[in-house]
Scaffold this motif. Structure first.
Motif, short mmCIF file in Angstrom:
data_model
loop_
_atom_site.label_atom_id
_atom_site.label_comp_id
_atom_site.label_asym_id
_atom_site.label_seq_id
_atom_site.Cartn_x
_atom_site.Cartn_y
_atom_site.Cartn_z
N SER A 458 -54.33 -69.98 65.59
CA SER A 458 -53.93 -68.63 65.96
C SER A 458 -54.82 -68.09 67.05
N ILE A 459 -54.33 -67.02 67.69
CA ILE A 459 -55.10 -66.36 68.74
C ILE A 459 -54.85 -64.87 68.65
N ARG A 460 -55.88 -64.08 68.88
CA ARG A 460 -55.73 -62.63 68.87
C ARG A 460 -55.27 -62.16 70.26
N ILE A 461 -54.48 -61.12 70.28
CA ILE A 461 -54.01 -60.57 71.55
C ILE A 461 -55.18 -60.11 72.42
N PRO A 462 -56.26 -59.52 71.85
CA PRO A 462 -57.42 -59.22 72.70
C PRO A 462 -58.01 -60.45 73.38
#
Length: 480
Positions: A458-462
């Motif tokens: 997963s990856i955070r939008i920030p």
């Protein structure tokens, strides 16, 4: 492919937090990197990029199907008025590569944004969310490829688009290059493009790719480290076979296939016990000494003194990441015997070896030495893949720009050059005199790094926003 050496990067450099850095090693200070002239709100472009990533993840491109992913990216570019070209491999119509260019005012010294569109397999039962659904929960996007490497590809794509939208005049060409087949060593991707379409890369000096990442709170709480990959170890992938006569397990002969194979494998590992302290690693250990208390500091600063080398080597031997940094490593990745019954000695035994060699080591000579050793044990070797290690110069304008921007936008962070035990497509481009650097320009946690090639990637939008900002400012600074 990224997961193992990204974790290694942190552990290798944690002791350098206050001392190693581009500012002291390469003469770059943060003040040298000017802030972008354009005051820009990155929120909207980040939202667009996040939505595109969710759709991109939905395309199953597990070691294939890159034509569909390339067409998807091409349509995004078309909406921005950016032309692009598909390069489909002649042997497989489902393996395509994509090239788009923002032209600069003059030819030469261009930069390539390089990414790959294929991903690795998943164990869907282990995932909390479907790996190909592109699900967003709060500010986090889940899915295979969210980081490796569709996430970075989207950061590059929307940096590319932003430069076009703002009408920023570049001095040097900027290429967006989306490749096939990186996860299976690039027959349909980088190797094909460089062998069959080399003219495309004629005016390019630099390539920005994967291979390193930023980390936060990994190993040391509060630490922020950007590990910029500048070098990779070489590869020897070998199939090993021993043959002999069958027999009864109760009366074993002195030599038979399985025993000969095991003895050779042990000898191959023993032959690899030497640690090499190059100029780069000597400097690394010296910097460790500056960060370490006495008596470790005393020894580390004198790492090439014969009196202290045995002490240093005992430390290296206990740390797999230090071993990988200072030696050629031999991993036994498979052993197989044609077993009939537990009391039967079989006639055939095989194994696979994953050998990683330091830059500067000749893989052919290493193979010849290993072959002579194998002959002593009646073992044969077949080469599956062989290539040397590669290195890029860190004393370049782009490396300094990238490092300086990362530091400027993340106060308190440290930048470290990173020798990667693993390989990326950068190794092919380095052989064509292109300086290659690898960085996912976001500060990832250990849990996020664990998701690479693992479960719940997963990856955070920030993170996406951070990546676009760093890449955008780097291109601006390089072209000033």
């Amino acid at each position: 492919m990224l997961k193992k050496f990204l974790l290694a990067a942190v552990l290798l450099f944690v002791l350098l937090l206050l001392h190693i850095g581009i500012s002291t090693e390469k003469g770059l200070t943060i003040s040298e990197v000017a802030k972008p002239k354009e005051q820009f709100d990155f929120s909207k472009i980040t939202e667009e990029a996040a939505n595109s990533l969710k759709e991109y993840i939905k395309i199953r491109s597990i070691r294939g199907n890159e034509t569909q992913t390339a067409i998807y990216l091409q349509k995004i570019l078309e909406k921005e008025g950016i032309s692009s070209t598909l390069y489909v491999h002649p042997e497989n119509s489902q393996r395509a590569n994509l090239v788009a260019v923002l032209p600069g005012a003059k030819k030469g010294d261009g930069i390539i944004f390089c990414n790959h569109m294929d991903v690795v397999e998943v164990e869907e039962k282990e995932w909390s969310h479907p790996p190909f659904a592109g699900i967003q929960i709060q500010d986090r996007i889940y899915g295979r490829g969210a980081i490796d490497m569709k996430g970075l590809g989207i950061m590059q794509l929307y940096t590319f688009i932003l430069l076009k939208r703002l009408g920023i005049q570049l001095k040097h060409d900027l290429m967006f290059l989306a490749l096939a087949d990186e996860e299976s060593r690039s027959k349909y991707g980088a190797k094909y493009m460089l062998e069959k379409h080399p003219a495309i890369f004629k005016n390019y000096k630099y390539l920005l790719n994967e291979g390193g990442t930023g980390t936060i709170d990994v190993a040391i709480k509060g630490s922020k480290i950007f590990n910029i990959q500048y070098a990779e170890k070489g590869i020897l992938w070998l199939d090993v076979q021993a043959k002999g006569k069958t027999g009864h397990g109760s009366t074993p002969p002195l030599h038979y296939a399985a025993a000969d194979l095991v003895q050779f494998l042990q000898a191959a590992k023993r032959a690899n016990q030497k640690y090499t302290i190059t100029d780069t690693t000597a400097a690394f250990f010296y910097q460790m000494g500056l960060a370490s208390p006495f008596p470790n500091s005393f020894v580390l600063k004198r790492n090439r003194h014969p009196l202290f080398q045995p002490i240093l080597e005992s430390v290296i031997a206990k740390n797999r990441h230090l071993r990988a940094m200072t030696s050629n490593t031999v991993s036994i990745t498979g052993i197989h015997s044609e077993a009939v019954g537990i009391n039967v000695i079989t006639r055939n035994a095989t194994a696979t070896l994953d050998i990683r060699i330091l830059p500067g080591v000749n893989p052919q000579k290493y193979l010849e030495e290993l072959t002579r050793l194998a002959q002593k044990y009646n073992v044969s070797i077949k080469v599956r893949h062989m290539e040397p290690g590669t290195v890029s110069d860190t004393n370049t304008s782009l490396f300094k720009s990238l490092a300086g921007v990362a530091l400027q936008q993340n106060p308190g962070a440290i930048v470290t050059p990173f020798l990667s035990p693993g390989t990326t497509d950068s190794s092919f481009f380095r052989k064509h005199d292109i300086q290659c650097y690898g960085l996912i320009p976001a500060l990832l946690t250990d849990k996020e790094i664990d998701g690479i090639h693992g479960k719940n990637e997963s990856i955070r939008i920030p993170h996406i926003k951070s990546g676009i900002k760093i890449l955008f400012a780097t291109i601006q600074h390089y072209n000033q």
